[in-house]
Scaffold this motif. Structure first.
Motif, PDB file in Angstrom:
ATOM      1  N   ILE A 231       4.710   1.101  -1.455  1.00 45.75           N
ATOM      2  CA  ILE A 231       5.076   1.398  -0.104  1.00 45.75           C
ATOM      3  C   ILE A 231       4.338   0.993   0.977  1.00 45.75           C
ATOM      4  O   ILE A 231       3.053   0.562   0.765  1.00 45.75           O
ATOM      5  CB  ILE A 231       4.700   3.072  -0.104  1.00 45.75           C
ATOM      6  CG1 ILE A 231       5.457   3.748   0.935  1.00 45.75           C
ATOM      7  CG2 ILE A 231       3.314   3.451  -0.380  1.00 45.75           C
ATOM      8  CD1 ILE A 231       5.644   5.216   0.829  1.00 45.75           C
ATOM      9  N   SER A 232       5.174   0.658   1.883  1.00 45.25           N
ATOM     10  CA  SER A 232       4.525  -0.071   3.221  1.00 45.25           C
ATOM     11  C   SER A 232       3.740   1.044   3.871  1.00 45.25           C
ATOM     12  O   SER A 232       3.926   2.207   3.972  1.00 45.25           O
ATOM     13  CB  SER A 232       5.593  -0.947   4.065  1.00 45.25           C
ATOM     14  OG  SER A 232       6.463   0.203   4.625  1.00 45.25           O
ATOM     15  N   ALA A 248      -4.605   3.102   0.693  1.00 44.87           N
ATOM     16  CA  ALA A 248      -4.079   1.920  -0.329  1.00 44.87           C
ATOM     17  C   ALA A 248      -2.888   1.353   0.302  1.00 44.87           C
ATOM     18  O   ALA A 248      -2.772   0.001  -0.094  1.00 44.87           O
ATOM     19  CB  ALA A 248      -3.466   2.622  -1.621  1.00 44.87           C
ATOM     20  N   ALA A 249      -2.214   1.599   1.198  1.00 44.62           N
ATOM     21  CA  ALA A 249      -0.960   1.011   1.980  1.00 44.62           C
ATOM     22  C   ALA A 249      -1.710   0.189   3.086  1.00 44.62           C
ATOM     23  O   ALA A 249      -0.690  -0.540   3.639  1.00 44.62           O
ATOM     24  CB  ALA A 249       0.104   1.941   2.230  1.00 44.62           C
ATOM     25  N   GLY A 250      -2.883  -0.014   3.370  1.00 46.56           N
ATOM     26  CA  GLY A 250      -3.417  -0.549   4.683  1.00 46.56           C
ATOM     27  C   GLY A 250      -3.966   0.170   5.800  1.00 46.56           C
ATOM     28  O   GLY A 250      -4.209  -0.486   6.785  1.00 46.56           O
ATOM     29  N   VAL A 251      -3.775   1.568   5.614  1.00 48.81           N
ATOM     30  CA  VAL A 251      -4.044   1.975   6.986  1.00 48.81           C
ATOM     31  C   VAL A 251      -5.529   2.947   6.772  1.00 48.81           C
ATOM     32  O   VAL A 251      -5.543   4.008   5.854  1.00 48.81           O
ATOM     33  CB  VAL A 251      -2.946   3.342   7.373  1.00 48.81           C
ATOM     34  CG1 VAL A 251      -3.471   4.195   8.466  1.00 48.81           C
ATOM     35  CG2 VAL A 251      -1.671   2.625   7.303  1.00 48.81           C
ATOM     36  N   GLY A 277      -0.294  -0.804  -1.501  1.00 51.98           N
ATOM     37  CA  GLY A 277       0.296   0.311  -1.495  1.00 51.98           C
ATOM     38  C   GLY A 277       1.025   0.407  -2.702  1.00 51.98           C
ATOM     39  O   GLY A 277       1.622   1.390  -2.911  1.00 51.98           O
ATOM     40  N   ASP A 278       0.761  -0.369  -4.023  1.00 50.93           N
ATOM     41  CA  ASP A 278       1.095  -0.137  -5.064  1.00 50.93           C
ATOM     42  C   ASP A 278       0.018   0.751  -5.976  1.00 50.93           C
ATOM     43  O   ASP A 278      -0.878   1.336  -5.584  1.00 50.93           O
ATOM     44  CB  ASP A 278       1.262  -1.457  -5.737  1.00 50.93           C
ATOM     45  CG  ASP A 278       0.252  -2.218  -5.889  1.00 50.93           C
ATOM     46  OD1 ASP A 278      -1.026  -1.742  -5.726  1.00 50.93           O
ATOM     47  OD2 ASP A 278       0.230  -3.344  -6.636  1.00 50.93           O
ATOM     48  N   LEU A 407      -0.034   9.036  -7.457  1.00 46.53           N
ATOM     49  CA  LEU A 407       0.160   9.805  -6.033  1.00 46.53           C
ATOM     50  C   LEU A 407      -0.903  11.248  -6.502  1.00 46.53           C
ATOM     51  O   LEU A 407      -1.029  11.751  -5.100  1.00 46.53           O
ATOM     52  CB  LEU A 407       1.550  10.081  -6.001  1.00 46.53           C
ATOM     53  CG  LEU A 407       2.490   9.304  -5.843  1.00 46.53           C
ATOM     54  CD1 LEU A 407       3.821   9.905  -5.600  1.00 46.53           C
ATOM     55  CD2 LEU A 407       2.114   8.388  -4.259  1.00 46.53           C
ATOM     56  N   ASN A 408      -1.348  11.303  -7.476  1.00 43.87           N
ATOM     57  CA  ASN A 408      -2.051  12.735  -7.642  1.00 43.87           C
ATOM     58  C   ASN A 408      -1.550  13.971  -7.306  1.00 43.87           C
ATOM     59  O   ASN A 408      -2.017  14.614  -6.420  1.00 43.87           O
ATOM     60  CB  ASN A 408      -3.697  12.511  -6.791  1.00 43.87           C
ATOM     61  CG  ASN A 408      -4.579  13.342  -7.382  1.00 43.87           C
ATOM     62  OD1 ASN A 408      -4.490  13.913  -8.551  1.00 43.87           O
ATOM     63  ND2 ASN A 408      -5.608  13.439  -6.758  1.00 43.87           N
ATOM     64  N   VAL A 409      -0.179  13.964  -7.636  1.00 39.91           N
ATOM     65  CA  VAL A 409       0.583  15.241  -7.154  1.00 39.91           C
ATOM     66  C   VAL A 409       0.129  16.222  -8.126  1.00 39.91           C
ATOM     67  O   VAL A 409       0.061  16.067  -9.313  1.00 39.91           O
ATOM     68  CB  VAL A 409       2.010  14.857  -7.442  1.00 39.91           C
ATOM     69  CG1 VAL A 409       2.755  16.193  -7.232  1.00 39.91           C
ATOM     70  CG2 VAL A 409       2.597  13.981  -6.364  1.00 39.91           C
ATOM     71  N   ILE A 410      -0.533  17.399  -7.615  1.00 35.15           N
ATOM     72  CA  ILE A 410      -0.912  18.581  -8.459  1.00 35.15           C
ATOM     73  C   ILE A 410      -0.158  19.978  -8.027  1.00 35.15           C
ATOM     74  O   ILE A 410       0.052  20.130  -6.777  1.00 35.15           O
ATOM     75  CB  ILE A 410      -2.387  18.904  -8.007  1.00 35.15           C
ATOM     76  CG1 ILE A 410      -3.281  17.796  -8.399  1.00 35.15           C
ATOM     77  CG2 ILE A 410      -2.874  20.254  -8.616  1.00 35.15           C
ATOM     78  CD1 ILE A 410      -4.608  17.787  -8.104  1.00 35.15           C
TER      79      ILE A 410
END
Length: 416
Positions: A231-232, A248-251, A277-278, A407-410
């Motif tokens: 994801i960008s 991870a996407a650079g921000v 972002g991968d 994504l660590n979706v809980i």
């Protein structure tokens, strides 16, 4: 190669079974396979569903569904006294419950205008960073499991238990901690707690280095994660990503730096940032953040200020039990706080903390009563899950499992 989809999904309700049948048809009248990934599939890491349309192993469309674990925390909070809401928060992201507890306490303190002593702030930082370590430890070791590597998970879980020993010494609980109080901590760090923290700081770096060695340069792991579900930075910001997934996407956005709280400005630490972002970058960013959390805990425990572990706020902070037994004033305050008989001032506040998986925010409205008029939780998982279909369409089914892990979706936070 899959043929381009020309028709939209058609939905039909079976009048006998009451089940939904989705079908996507090619021009040559062949069907895609419908696959229910969840809500009880063990690989979904929680109770939520994805209805996938599959062309062989390739995902052509995805429809996420939530609501299977909804517990109405926000509505419950409208009927509870402020101090009774803390146990709701640690049942959201239960992998890093103390961060939820402290974030809520800081929100109420902001409403009440309470400033807590430095010692209490440092203790909070120690507990929150230990919670961040356990959160990343679980997330990254599960990414390993979902790529076929079980050993790292079993190894680092031993260290998670050592952090839970610290929790138990500090507050008496291990998973859903209910740690701290509005106005500070319920007790000071004991000599045993300080010893356990310092022992963890000595033992954990070796274990984490070995865990990194298992996966970071592992060719199979790299092939499974690099370039998958990218994801960008722009797209991540449009969705509202925060935390490791955004970095991870650079921000380089981190609440602890952008809006410091609990004396985070006193500590020296870096913000790890990726670029692609991968899945691999999310894994690497979390690994690096664990090292930074260790640095923060070490600084805080070695420079723990003297003084009280709670603010002088008798209307909101429970007095020590021994005082309740011998002081009428303490007994009165204890009774009024426990029975929820103290009104909060009218106000509207928002406070956020850097949770284990992103910006965890609390939007609190008080109408002057004994319970919140409205309390909204900004759950980062809810935002990530909206992007999940976009990240997995065109991928293989096995990539969808890894994407969800990264994504660590809980579910407890997603659907609270």
């Amino acid at each position: 190669m899959a043929t381009e989809i020309k028709n939209k999904p058609t939905t039909a309700l079976d009048p006998v079974r009451g089940t939904r049948e989705l079908s996507l048809r090619h021009q040559d009248n062949t069907n895609y396979t419908t696959l229910n990934l969840g809500p009880t599939h063990p690989a979904t890491h929680g109770i939520f569903q994805n209805i996938l349309q599959m062309d062989g192993e390739k995902i052509m469309s995805a429809e996420p569904t939530i609501g299977y674990i909804h517990r109405a925390f926000e509505k419950i909070a409208e009927r509870r006294a402020f101090y009774q809401i803390t146990p709701l928060t640690d049942r959201m992201n239960y992998c890093s419950a103390p961060i939820n507890n402290m974030g809520y306490h800081m929100t109420v303190e902001k409403l009440l205008g309470i400033t807590i002593p430095k010692r209490a702030q440092y203790i909070r930082v120690i507990m929150m960073e230990l919670a961040r370590i356990t959160d990343h430890l679980i997330c990254n070791s599960v990414i390993g499991v979902d790529s076929g590597a079980l050993s790292g998970f079993l190894y680092v879980m031993q260290m998670r238990e050592k952090v839970y020993d610290i929790y138990e010494e500090v507050c008496g609980a291990r998973l859903t901690t209910n740690m701290g109080r509005i106005g500070g901590m319920e007790r000071d760090l004991s000599p045993k707690a300080i010893h356990l923290i310092k022992e963890f700081l000595k033992e954990f770096p070796k274990v984490w280095s070995e865990f990194e060695g298992l996966l970071t340069r592992n060719r199979i792991f790299m092939d499974r994660t690099q370039g998958i579900s990218k994801i960008s930075a722009e797209r991540a910001l449009n969705y509202g990503f925060t935390g490791p997934n955004l970095r991870a996407a650079g921000v380089d956005y981190d609440v602890r730096v952008m809006n410091p709280y609990s004396s985070y400005e006193d500590f020296d630490f870096e913000i790890p940032v990726g670029n692609s972002g991968d899945i691999y970058d999310r894994f690497i960013v979390r690994n690096a953040e664990v090292w930074e959390s260790l640095k923060i805990v070490e600084q805080a425990i070695n420079n723990l200020p003297e003084g009280s572990y709670h603010a002088d706020a008798p209307h909101y902070y429970l007095p020590p039990k021994q005082e309740v037994y011998r002081s009428m004033e303490a007994l009165i305050y204890h009774f009024k706080i426990v029975m929820g008989e103290i009104d909060a001032p009218v106000g509207e506040v928002y406070h956020s903390v850097e949770g284990g998986n992103g910006e965890l925010g609390f939007y609190l409205i008080s109408d002057g009563g004994r319970s919140p008029y409205r309390l909204h939780f900004r759950r980062p998982c809810f935002i990530y899950y909206q992007a999940y279909p976009e990240l997995i369409i065109g991928s293989q089914l096995s990539d969808a499992i890894l994407t969800l892990s990264s994504l660590n979706v809980i579910a407890g936070e997603l659907d609270s």
